[in-house]
Design an enzyme around this catalytic site. Structure first.
Site, short mmCIF file in Angstrom:
data_model
loop_
_atom_site.label_atom_id
_atom_site.label_comp_id
_atom_site.label_asym_id
_atom_site.label_seq_id
_atom_site.Cartn_x
_atom_site.Cartn_y
_atom_site.Cartn_z
N HIS A 168 -0.15 -3.44 -2.84
CA HIS A 168 0.21 -3.66 -1.43
C HIS A 168 -0.69 -4.78 -0.90
O HIS A 168 -1.81 -4.95 -1.38
CB HIS A 168 -0.07 -2.34 -0.69
CG HIS A 168 0.30 -2.33 0.76
ND1 HIS A 168 -0.51 -2.86 1.74
CD2 HIS A 168 1.38 -1.82 1.41
CE1 HIS A 168 0.05 -2.69 2.93
NE2 HIS A 168 1.20 -2.07 2.76
N ASP B 18 -6.75 2.66 -4.51
CA ASP B 18 -5.96 2.72 -3.29
C ASP B 18 -5.04 3.93 -3.40
O ASP B 18 -4.05 3.91 -4.13
CB ASP B 18 -5.15 1.42 -3.14
CG ASP B 18 -4.21 1.46 -1.94
OD1 ASP B 18 -4.14 2.51 -1.27
OD2 ASP B 18 -3.55 0.43 -1.67
N CYS C 263 5.46 -4.94 2.30
CA CYS C 263 4.09 -5.48 2.25
C CYS C 263 3.64 -5.60 0.79
O CYS C 263 2.48 -5.31 0.46
CB CYS C 263 3.09 -4.63 3.05
SG CYS C 263 3.53 -4.49 4.78
N LYS D 58 0.03 8.95 6.37
CA LYS D 58 0.93 9.21 5.24
C LYS D 58 0.69 10.62 4.68
O LYS D 58 1.30 11.02 3.70
CB LYS D 58 0.72 8.17 4.14
CG LYS D 58 1.08 6.74 4.57
CD LYS D 58 1.09 5.81 3.38
CE LYS D 58 0.87 4.36 3.71
NZ LYS D 58 1.98 3.69 4.35
N GLN E 127 -0.55 5.83 -1.16
CA GLN E 127 0.72 6.47 -1.49
C GLN E 127 0.54 7.75 -2.29
O GLN E 127 1.35 8.66 -2.21
CB GLN E 127 1.62 5.50 -2.28
CG GLN E 127 2.15 4.34 -1.47
CD GLN E 127 3.04 4.77 -0.30
OE1 GLN E 127 3.62 5.85 -0.30
NE2 GLN E 127 3.12 3.92 0.71
N1 C6P Z 1 2.30 1.09 3.04
C1 C6P Z 1 4.70 1.19 3.32
O1 C6P Z 1 5.74 1.25 3.99
P1 C6P Z 1 -2.24 1.45 6.21
O2 C6P Z 1 -1.28 0.50 6.84
O3 C6P Z 1 -3.65 0.98 6.30
O4 C6P Z 1 -2.06 2.85 6.67
O5 C6P Z 1 -1.87 1.51 4.64
C2 C6P Z 1 -1.84 0.34 3.90
C3 C6P Z 1 -1.34 0.59 2.52
C4 C6P Z 1 -2.20 0.43 1.46
N2 C6P Z 1 -1.82 0.68 0.20
C5 C6P Z 1 -0.59 1.12 -0.08
C6 C6P Z 1 -0.23 1.41 -1.51
C7 C6P Z 1 0.34 1.30 0.94
O6 C6P Z 1 1.55 1.73 0.65
C8 C6P Z 1 -0.04 1.02 2.29
C9 C6P Z 1 0.95 1.16 3.41
C10 C6P Z 1 3.36 1.32 4.01
O7 C6P Z 1 4.74 1.07 2.11
C11 C6P Z 1 3.28 0.44 5.22
S1 C6P Z 1 3.36 -1.25 4.84
#
Ligand code: C6P
Length: 406
Positions: A123, A200, A364, A226, A203
């Protein structure tokens, strides 16, 4: 015991919403998932009975809020099996956690010519902060390649590790593909060369039981929203020795020990990394989400979601003109797909007219889209409260769409 799906659905008030006069089918859980009543109640309760600033007041409400906030930290510690509360840093989300590590650990340990290793399926949150660090230091970003199934290519990771590698930053589960990476083995491989690893977990955390000590990761990051908790709160886990050695990220209240105009000294862990007033009620809400998930059991949730993914994949494979993007052997509950002749944004809009929420876009993860030569995908992502009947509604929607446009 049977998975209590009816009870779980009843616990999420938003699932009773009608969208365009149709029952809501919420399949955008990888973007953010819905909140159970227990989490909503915890926030209402905080603002109704326990709200004040934390770590500052001697008055009853402040002590109450502080106790609940710190209890949430302890719940996170137990949930991911960290060694100590000191290793749990509250941040705004996974994005902020990665930026924190890049700008503190990275700035102090990475120099010109060094390398940072990520995967081809990251991401943007696990790409851009490292690129920024590379621009600041003259370090180089290296990428572990993947195959067309969306799996990291065996042997490539080991080849890319070198004396120059100062950090490996990898996603445990891809948001665009659903791939679950073998992070435990990768961490062991990196550690054999004394290279620390950031995982990370944005997910993975709602789908997989996480044990940071078993993984032996050096950093683990995730976002509350999430994990059925409020948005605006997330977690950076770091091994205590690493966090102790890192400089603070932001300066301000709550992260100091002493301040004079000449010099400030910093608080110990975890407060050193928590400058300013945090999202107090939301952190308490994260604690409530963890209580809720723990009561149902992560293993039961994982099994239910796996069943949904298998069911959805089998059905999707039967639809002519549908191509699944991401066919790794080990996958979490994400089904990304494209349709012949229909742009993903149109898929998203048409499905919305049927009450079905999916995400359409690059998620993203633009490099992943480039890899598959697609501008975007439609993505259905499943959560603990989804059902096979909802998968059926999705598949019928897709079939009708194809019939209309085809
Ligand atoms: N993915 C998606 O629709 P934040 O925005 O900080 O809560 O998470 C960022 C992020 C980091 N790593 C991974 C693997 C992610 O999937 C995400 C966020 C969402 O897939 C929003 S773009």
């Amino acid at each position: 015991m049977n998975y209590p799906i009816e009870q779980i659905r009843a616990d999420f008030p938003i699932l009773a919403e009608k969208i365009r006069n149709k029952p809501l089918v919420y399949l955008d859980n990888a973007a953010t998932c819905q909140k159970p009543q227990a989490v909503i109640d915890s926030i209402v309760d905080c603002y109704s009975h326990s709200y004040a600033n934390i770590h500052r007041g001697v008055h009853t409400l402040s002590i109450r809020a502080t106790d609940q906030f710190e209890a949430a930290r302890d719940k996170v510690k137990t949930f991911i099996n960290a060694n100590s509360d000191k290793e749990i840093i509250f941040v705004r989300g996974a994005t902020e956690a990665i930026n924190l590590v890049a700008q503190t650990y990275g700035k102090t340990n990475v120099q010109a010519g060094d390398e940072i290793l990520i995967t081809a399926m990251e991401h943007h949150a696990n790409i851009v902060p490292w690129q920024m660090l590379c621009e600041q230091t003259g370090a180089v970003l290296k990428v572990i390649p993947m195959n067309t199934q969306g799996e990291l290519i065996a042997g490539e990771f080991e080849k890319l590790l070198s004396d120059k590698t100062k950090l490996v930053a990898i996603t445990q589960m891809s948001n665009a593909l659903g791939t679950i990476n073998p992070v435990k083995a990768m961490i062991a491989t990196a550690h054999a060369k004394n290279i620390p690893v950031l995982v990370d977990g944005a997910q993975a955390i709602p789908h997989i039981t996480i044990d940071v000590q078993d993984l032996d990761c050096d950093f683990y990051v995730f976002s509350g929203h999430k994990l059925y908790a409020p948005a605006g709160v997330g977690v950076l886990y770091g091994k205590q020795a690493l966090l102790e050695a890192m400089p603070p990220y932001q300066g301000g209240g709550d992260m100091i020990r002493t301040v004079t105009f000449e010099k400030s000294t910093y608080a110990g862990l975890p407060h050193k990394f928590e400058a300013g007033t945090p999202a107090i009620a939301d952190v308490i809400g994260l604690g409530a989400a963890i209580d809720y998930l723990t009561a149902i059991g992560m293993e039961a949730i994982a099994a239910h979601e796996h069943e949904l993914l298998i069911y959805a994949t089998e059905q999707a494979l039967q639809i002519k003109g549908l191509r699944i993007i991401g066919e790794a052997e080990h996958k979490g509950a994400i089904l990304s797909f494209v349709l012949d002749k229909i742009h993903p944004h149109d898929i998203g809009t048409m499905l919305d007219s049927l009450g079905i929420a999916v995400r359409a876009g690059h998620h993203c993860a633009m490099p992943v889209m480039d890899f598959y030569h697609v501008p975007a995908t439609a993505r259905a992502s499943f959560a603990m409260y989804n059902t096979k009947a909802e998968v059926d509604v999705l598949m019928k929607g897709i079939r009708d769409l194809i019939a209309m446009f085809g």
